[in-house]
Design a protein around this motif. Structure first.
Motif, short mmCIF file in Angstrom:
data_model
loop_
_atom_site.label_atom_id
_atom_site.label_comp_id
_atom_site.label_asym_id
_atom_site.label_seq_id
_atom_site.Cartn_x
_atom_site.Cartn_y
_atom_site.Cartn_z
N GLU A 183 48.53 44.31 35.26
CA GLU A 183 47.95 44.37 34.08
C GLU A 183 48.43 42.88 33.13
OE1 GLU A 183 49.06 47.25 30.20
OE2 GLU A 183 50.13 47.54 31.98
N VAL A 184 47.60 42.70 32.48
CA VAL A 184 47.53 41.44 31.75
C VAL A 184 47.02 41.82 30.10
CG1 VAL A 184 47.30 40.00 33.68
CG2 VAL A 184 45.24 40.51 32.24
N ASP A 185 47.48 40.98 29.25
CA ASP A 185 47.30 41.17 27.75
C ASP A 185 45.95 40.65 27.63
OD1 ASP A 185 49.86 42.04 27.19
OD2 ASP A 185 50.49 39.90 26.83
N ASP A 186 45.08 39.81 28.43
CA ASP A 186 43.74 39.20 27.98
C ASP A 186 43.25 39.03 29.52
OD1 ASP A 186 41.47 37.94 27.69
OD2 ASP A 186 42.29 37.14 25.76
N SER A 187 42.37 40.05 30.00
CA SER A 187 41.88 39.76 31.38
C SER A 187 41.09 38.57 31.28
CB SER A 187 41.19 40.97 31.66
OG SER A 187 40.10 41.72 30.86
N ALA A 188 40.03 38.28 30.45
CA ALA A 188 39.01 37.31 30.39
C ALA A 188 39.85 36.12 30.44
CB ALA A 188 38.27 37.47 29.06
N ALA A 189 40.77 35.92 29.61
CA ALA A 189 41.39 34.55 29.55
C ALA A 189 42.32 34.22 30.72
CB ALA A 189 42.28 34.62 28.57
N ALA A 190 42.94 35.48 31.39
CA ALA A 190 43.74 35.49 32.56
C ALA A 190 42.62 34.95 33.82
CB ALA A 190 44.39 36.81 32.96
N THR A 191 41.27 35.56 33.97
CA THR A 191 40.45 35.33 34.87
C THR A 191 40.18 33.91 34.75
OG1 THR A 191 39.59 37.71 34.60
CG2 THR A 191 38.00 35.86 35.58
N ASP A 192 40.06 33.52 33.57
CA ASP A 192 39.55 32.04 33.65
C ASP A 192 40.60 30.99 33.95
OD1 ASP A 192 37.14 32.73 32.34
OD2 ASP A 192 37.67 32.24 30.16
N ARG A 193 41.72 31.41 33.57
CA ARG A 193 42.91 30.57 34.09
C ARG A 193 43.13 30.58 35.61
NH1 ARG A 193 46.42 33.38 31.17
NH2 ARG A 193 47.36 34.36 32.92
N LEU A 194 42.90 31.85 36.20
CA LEU A 194 43.14 31.84 37.56
C LEU A 194 42.17 31.32 38.43
CD1 LEU A 194 44.58 35.43 38.08
CD2 LEU A 194 45.86 33.51 37.78
N ALA B 71 40.40 28.48 37.30
CA ALA B 71 40.79 27.08 37.34
C ALA B 71 41.90 26.81 38.30
CB ALA B 71 41.05 26.96 35.88
N ALA B 72 42.44 27.68 38.46
CA ALA B 72 43.70 27.44 39.44
C ALA B 72 43.19 27.49 41.00
CB ALA B 72 44.91 28.10 39.34
N GLY B 73 41.88 27.84 41.07
CA GLY B 73 41.46 28.23 42.61
C GLY B 73 41.05 29.60 42.87
N ALA B 74 41.39 30.37 42.20
CA ALA B 74 40.86 31.82 42.67
C ALA B 74 39.48 31.92 42.58
CB ALA B 74 41.40 32.86 41.85
N HIS B 75 38.67 32.68 43.53
CA HIS B 75 37.27 32.82 43.62
C HIS B 75 36.99 34.23 42.71
CE1 HIS B 75 33.18 33.71 44.68
NE2 HIS B 75 33.65 34.70 45.07
N VAL B 76 36.20 34.16 41.70
CA VAL B 76 35.93 35.36 40.82
C VAL B 76 34.85 36.20 41.51
CG1 VAL B 76 34.95 36.19 38.52
CG2 VAL B 76 36.56 34.07 38.60
N ALA C 36 42.27 35.73 45.77
CA ALA C 36 43.25 34.72 45.56
C ALA C 36 44.00 34.11 46.53
CB ALA C 36 44.51 35.63 44.63
N PRO C 37 44.96 33.33 46.51
CA PRO C 37 45.63 32.71 47.60
C PRO C 37 46.40 33.68 48.47
CG PRO C 37 46.25 31.31 45.65
CD PRO C 37 45.51 32.59 45.10
N ALA C 38 46.92 33.47 49.56
CA ALA C 38 47.49 34.30 50.68
C ALA C 38 46.40 35.48 51.18
CB ALA C 38 48.74 34.84 49.93
N GLY C 39 45.26 35.24 50.74
CA GLY C 39 44.30 36.24 51.31
C GLY C 39 44.53 37.75 50.87
N LEU C 40 44.76 37.61 49.40
CA LEU C 40 44.85 38.68 48.61
C LEU C 40 43.70 39.10 47.69
CD1 LEU C 40 48.48 38.41 47.55
CD2 LEU C 40 47.50 40.02 49.21
N GLN C 41 43.20 39.98 47.64
CA GLN C 41 42.02 40.42 46.49
C GLN C 41 42.80 41.19 45.51
OE1 GLN C 41 38.31 43.06 46.46
NE2 GLN C 41 37.65 40.94 46.96
N ILE C 42 42.69 40.76 44.13
CA ILE C 42 43.38 41.22 43.07
C ILE C 42 42.50 41.74 41.79
CG2 ILE C 42 45.42 39.70 43.61
CD1 ILE C 42 44.58 37.80 41.12
N THR C 43 42.99 42.61 41.23
CA THR C 43 42.14 43.07 39.92
C THR C 43 43.35 42.75 38.83
OG1 THR C 43 41.20 44.91 40.98
CG2 THR C 43 41.69 45.23 38.57
N LEU C 44 42.65 42.26 37.79
CA LEU C 44 43.41 41.97 36.58
C LEU C 44 42.96 43.27 35.79
CD1 LEU C 44 42.97 38.12 36.01
CD2 LEU C 44 44.93 39.41 36.98
N PHE C 45 43.91 43.81 34.99
CA PHE C 45 43.28 44.88 34.16
C PHE C 45 44.07 44.51 32.77
CE2 PHE C 45 46.70 46.82 36.32
CZ PHE C 45 47.41 47.80 35.50
#
Length: 158
Positions: free
Chosen positions: A86-97, A99-104, A122-131
């Motif tokens: 859970e994040v405060d702003d999923s769009a901003a967090a998506t952009d930030r991640l 830029a750090a190398g995550a594949h959207v 994300a790194p370590a072979g993890l798929q993540i959801t930001l909500f």
């Protein structure tokens, strides 16, 4: 046991990260999970324990997992285990991640349960959801179809 007692004190998800430094940087420094502890026994033997706030275990039936995949990622199939933050702003967090190398996998989308969800690899072979929640739990559970299991008929074990 009383209903207010909780014998489990913490949920800790342990992930083997081949590139430990990249994974720690991504989750600690970019996503913003504070480091609670870090231990090293020497050489490559290292672990970092990051604070994820409140932890929950979401158990989804195969049909619900497919429904989540359809809504959240346009049908892209998620792995058996996926982490959701859970994040405060999923769009901003998506952009930030990103830029750090995550594949959207999918940019934020409004779900039927009224959260803005994005899906990333994300790194370590993890798929993540930001909500990002857009309503309170009380508002959600008051809507038709979003109550708890307490009043539903369900099969018994045995």
């Amino acid at each position: 046991m009383e209903a207010t007692e909780h014998p489990v004190r913490q949920l800790r998800v342990v992930v083997e990260a081949e590139d430990h430094d990249t994974a720690v940087h991504f989750f600690r420094d970019v996503l913003g999970m504070p480091e609670l502890a870090a231990f090293a026994e020497g050489g490559d033997d290292r672990v970092a324990i990051l604070d994820a706030g409140r932890a929950t275990l979401e158990l989804a039936s195969p049909a619900h997992k497919r429904a989540i995949d359809a809504v959240e990622a346009d049908g892209a199939v998620s792995p058996h285990i996926r982490l959701a933050f859970e994040v405060d702003d999923s769009a901003a967090a998506t952009d930030r991640l990103e830029a750090a190398g995550a594949h959207v996998v999918a940019r934020p989308v409004m779900t039927p349960w009224r959260s803005l969800n994005a899906r990333l690899d994300a790194p370590a072979g993890l798929q993540i959801t930001l909500f990002q929640e857009t309503e309170t739990a009380e508002e959600r559970t008051a809507r038709l179809g979003f109550g708890t299991d307490a009043g539903r008929d369900r099969p018994t074990g045995g």
